[in-house]
Design a protein around this motif. Structure first.
Motif, PDB file in Angstrom:
ATOM      1  N   GLU A 209       0.869  -1.172   0.000  1.00 18.77           N
ATOM      2  CA  GLU A 209       0.000   0.000   0.000  1.00 18.77           C
ATOM      3  C   GLU A 209       0.901   1.215   0.000  1.00 18.77           C
ATOM      4  OE1 GLU A 209      -3.804  -1.778   2.474  1.00 18.77           O
ATOM      5  OE2 GLU A 209      -2.498  -0.323   3.435  1.00 18.77           O
ATOM      6  N   PHE A 210       0.549   2.211  -0.787  1.00 13.18           N
ATOM      7  CA  PHE A 210       1.304   3.458  -0.792  1.00 13.18           C
ATOM      8  C   PHE A 210       0.559   4.430   0.113  1.00 13.18           C
ATOM      9  CE2 PHE A 210       4.684   2.954  -3.962  1.00 13.18           C
ATOM     10  CZ  PHE A 210       4.363   1.693  -4.426  1.00 13.18           C
ATOM     11  N   ILE A 211       1.276   4.879   1.137  1.00 16.73           N
ATOM     12  CA  ILE A 211       0.626   5.645   2.205  1.00 16.73           C
ATOM     13  C   ILE A 211       1.248   7.028   2.334  1.00 16.73           C
ATOM     14  CG2 ILE A 211       0.177   5.702   4.692  1.00 16.73           C
ATOM     15  CD1 ILE A 211      -1.090   3.210   3.850  1.00 16.73           C
ATOM     16  N   ILE A 212       0.377   8.005   2.448  1.00 15.38           N
ATOM     17  CA  ILE A 212       0.817   9.373   2.719  1.00 15.38           C
ATOM     18  C   ILE A 212       0.614   9.649   4.196  1.00 15.38           C
ATOM     19  CG2 ILE A 212       0.078  11.762   2.403  1.00 15.38           C
ATOM     20  CD1 ILE A 212      -0.680  10.852  -0.418  1.00 15.38           C
ATOM     21  N   LEU A 213       1.615  10.181   4.842  1.00 19.06           N
ATOM     22  CA  LEU A 213       1.461  10.467   6.268  1.00 19.06           C
ATOM     23  C   LEU A 213       0.588  11.714   6.438  1.00 19.06           C
ATOM     24  CD1 LEU A 213       5.140   9.848   7.440  1.00 19.06           C
ATOM     25  CD2 LEU A 213       3.249   8.211   7.235  1.00 19.06           C
ATOM     26  N   ALA A 214      -0.450  11.578   7.246  1.00 23.68           N
ATOM     27  CA  ALA A 214      -1.343  12.715   7.519  1.00 23.68           C
ATOM     28  C   ALA A 214      -2.125  12.406   8.782  1.00 23.68           C
ATOM     29  CB  ALA A 214      -2.301  12.940   6.347  1.00 23.68           C
ATOM     30  N   ASP A 215      -2.254  13.416   9.629  1.00 23.87           N
ATOM     31  CA  ASP A 215      -2.931  13.202  10.913  1.00 23.87           C
ATOM     32  C   ASP A 215      -4.363  12.719  10.749  1.00 23.87           C
ATOM     33  OD1 ASP A 215      -0.672  14.003  12.152  1.00 23.87           O
ATOM     34  OD2 ASP A 215      -1.314  16.089  12.417  1.00 23.87           O
ATOM     35  N   THR A 216      -4.984  13.102   9.644  1.00 24.48           N
ATOM     36  CA  THR A 216      -6.391  12.740   9.456  1.00 24.48           C
ATOM     37  C   THR A 216      -6.550  11.399   8.747  1.00 24.48           C
ATOM     38  OG1 THR A 216      -6.284  14.101   7.495  1.00 24.48           O
ATOM     39  CG2 THR A 216      -7.289  15.090   9.425  1.00 24.48           C
ATOM     40  N   GLY A 217      -5.431  10.699   8.474  1.00 16.86           N
ATOM     41  CA  GLY A 217      -5.510   9.422   7.775  1.00 16.86           C
ATOM     42  C   GLY A 217      -6.268   8.375   8.570  1.00 16.86           C
ATOM     43  N   GLU A 218      -6.851   7.433   7.854  1.00 17.26           N
ATOM     44  CA  GLU A 218      -7.643   6.402   8.520  1.00 17.26           C
ATOM     45  C   GLU A 218      -6.786   5.210   8.952  1.00 17.26           C
ATOM     46  OE1 GLU A 218     -11.993   6.087   7.057  1.00 17.26           O
ATOM     47  OE2 GLU A 218     -10.782   6.341   5.248  1.00 17.26           O
ATOM     48  N   SER A 219      -5.579   5.093   8.400  1.00 10.03           N
ATOM     49  CA  SER A 219      -4.732   3.945   8.738  1.00 10.03           C
ATOM     50  C   SER A 219      -3.700   4.336   9.783  1.00 10.03           C
ATOM     51  CB  SER A 219      -3.970   3.437   7.512  1.00 10.03           C
ATOM     52  OG  SER A 219      -4.783   3.411   6.377  1.00 10.03           O
ATOM     53  N   GLU A 220      -3.369   3.365  10.639  1.00 14.75           N
ATOM     54  CA  GLU A 220      -2.305   3.570  11.603  1.00 14.75           C
ATOM     55  C   GLU A 220      -1.062   2.919  10.991  1.00 14.75           C
ATOM     56  OE1 GLU A 220      -3.265   1.658  15.244  1.00 14.75           O
ATOM     57  OE2 GLU A 220      -1.705   2.719  16.356  1.00 14.75           O
ATOM     58  N   VAL A 221       0.032   3.655  10.901  1.00 20.37           N
ATOM     59  CA  VAL A 221       1.197   3.118  10.201  1.00 20.37           C
ATOM     60  C   VAL A 221       2.474   3.260  11.024  1.00 20.37           C
ATOM     61  CG1 VAL A 221       0.150   3.634   7.956  1.00 20.37           C
ATOM     62  CG2 VAL A 221       1.734   5.273   8.964  1.00 20.37           C
ATOM     63  N   PHE A 222       3.430   2.394  10.699  1.00 22.91           N
ATOM     64  CA  PHE A 222       4.704   2.356  11.426  1.00 22.91           C
ATOM     65  C   PHE A 222       5.823   2.223  10.407  1.00 22.91           C
ATOM     66  CE2 PHE A 222       1.253   0.463  13.717  1.00 22.91           C
ATOM     67  CZ  PHE A 222       1.334   1.028  14.981  1.00 22.91           C
TER      68      PHE A 222
END
Ligand code: ATP
Ligand code: MG
Length: 440
Positions: A209-222
């Motif tokens: 998955e290509f993920i953009i870091l953003a406080d309002t994102g729905e995914s929790e990422v590490f």
């Protein structure tokens, strides 16, 4: 475009229904309008941005060797019965019947249809590799559509599908899309980090998955924080080089990065504490190798060099343009509104006539408007008789990268003010210099 003749319904008040900043700004700037729950019209300003996003996606897909076609939104249920997904897909699929009572559906994705196209005409390994894509609307009856076009029911997707003879060849096809995605998101002004995603029953490592870091994102990422500064593959990347693309893939998967579903606490804790980034993110793309999952049940096979028939190895590669537009806004805005990266800005420049009706101001603006338009720039000319303050607020809200401001005092000296939307820096210069900045 003259603002007086354009359709850009700006909202003065903050819309109550919008929970996140991108949704609020897209509504306020008159980019979208909800027609029913999770179903949106793209108004002219929004449509311009969406088209620019799609043009970049298309350019990078083509560069990577994918070939564009267009498949319909409505599909016959038969294909989905063949793959076994008609029953499995559940309530997210919008099922309809035509007048002959034949079961149809509004496509949530296109693996079955593209496999059908493939099997009807490709018979030999000599026609491989093949990657077909389209940019088309999808429908998924999401349980909780929200955040405007970020999670809607009808949304746009660029979906590509690769076909190869062997797993090794399919991995190269996967790596092509992997590199193309890095380039695409970079050109959109975004830093997207590929994160390992669940591959389901197929197994293996090939889903990201290509993920953009953003406080309002729905995914929790590490992830490891070094990803933020990794180099993007250049425009001369050789997409036919198996080793070259493997090296890009290896580099971009060499450090820890996972969403919560795939998170491995122990592996993450092995990353030095100062290098750990745990954040929220927005999924803007998803790529997947799934081997013969559809080719087997649907009988998509080619003759190999050994003279035998082989089920093709497939992959699918999605990007969500209608999610990307709000994702870009989440990443780039301030208290006054949107700040578009130049590559997707609806207009390159806005010319603000501070005193419409004043001969000198009108003449100056017309001159600049004509010169920049002639030079191929997308120019918005605010020729309305609104107050200057309203015009400034609108220009800031809609986020056009450069504002050329023509007021009576400056114009009397043959000058205008040029404002950079992002930094707020203003510079007074001659009319000619302002034009040359774009034309030169
Ligand atoms: P999510 O986990 O956010 O529901 P997904 O995993 O179901 O998405 P994919 O099937 O991987 O989505 O679709 C490919 C891309 O399409 C996603 O990466 C995203 O950019 C976009 N997309 C998916 N669902 C939506 C939606 N409801 N609204 C807008 N864009 C979407
Ligand atoms: Mg996904």
């Amino acid at each position: 475009m003259r603002l007086s003749r354009y359709f850009m319904p700006i909202l003065k008040e903050n819309p109550k229904e919008a929970e996140i900043v991108s949704h609020r700004l897209m509504l306020r700037a008159g980019m979208i309008r909800q027609q029913s729950q999770g179903i949106y019209s793209w108004l002219p300003l929004g449509k311009r941005v969406l088209d620019k996003v799609n043009a970049i996606i298309r350019d990078e897909q083509n560069r990577a060797g994918a070939i564009e076609l267009s498949m319909p939104t409505l599909q016959s249920a038969e294909l989905w019965q063949e793959s076994g997904r008609y029953d499995a897909y559940g309530k997210e699929m919008l099922r309809i019947k035509d007048r002959q009572d034949r079961p149809m559906l509004y496509g949530p994705t296109n693996e079955e249809m593209v496999t059908d196209i493939f099997r009807s005409s490709v018979k030999s390994y000599k026609d491989l590799p093949l990657n077909l894509y389209h940019i088309q609307l999808k429908f998924r009856d999401e349980i909780r559509p929200r955040f405007g076009t970020m999670r809607s029911r009808e949304f746009m997707m660029k979906d590509a599908y690769s076909f190869d003879l062997t797993r090794e060849a399919a991995e190269h096809s996967y790596n092509k899309m992997f590199a193309a995605y890095l380039r695409t998101f970079d050109r959109l002004g975004l830093r997207a980090i590929p994160m390992r995603a669940d591959t389901g029953p197929i197994g293996g490592k090939l889903s990201h998955e290509f993920i953009i870091l953003a406080d309002t994102g729905e995914s929790e990422v590490f992830c490891h924080k070094d990803f933020v500064d990794f180099d993007i593959p250049g425009e001369h990347t050789d997409f036919d080089s198996v080793e070259g693309l493997q090296a890009i893939f290896d580099k971009w998967t060499s450090l820890y990065a996972a969403t919560s579903e795939m998170h491995d606490e122990a592996a993450f804790n092995a990353v030095p504490e100062g290098d750990r980034l745990s954040a929220r993110g927005i999924e803007v793309g998803h790529i997947f190798y799934f081997g013969p999952k559809y080719s087997e049940p649907m009988g998509a096979k080619v003759q190999g060099p050994d003279g035998k028939e082989h089920f093709v190895h497939m992959g699918s590669y999605g990007i969500g343009p209608t999610r990307l537009v709000p994702a870009i806004i989440e990443a780039s805005h301030d208290d006054n509104g949107i700040i578009w990266p130049a590559s997707v800005a609806p207009f390159d420049v806005v010319v603000i006539n501070m005193k419409a009706g004043d001969q000198a101001c009108d003449d100056t603006c017309e001159l600049i408007y004509a010169a920049l338009s002639k030079a191929g720039k997308d120019v918005l000319y605010d020729d309305t008789d609104d107050r200057a303050g309203t015009k400034f607020a609108t220009a800031d809200l809609i986020g056009v990268p450069v504002q050329i401001i023509a007021g009576p005092r400056a114009v009397a000296n043959g000058e205008v003010e040029v404002k950079d939307r992002k930094t707020g820096a203003r510079e007074t210069m001659t009319i000619e210099a302002a034009i040359n900045r774009f034309v030169a």
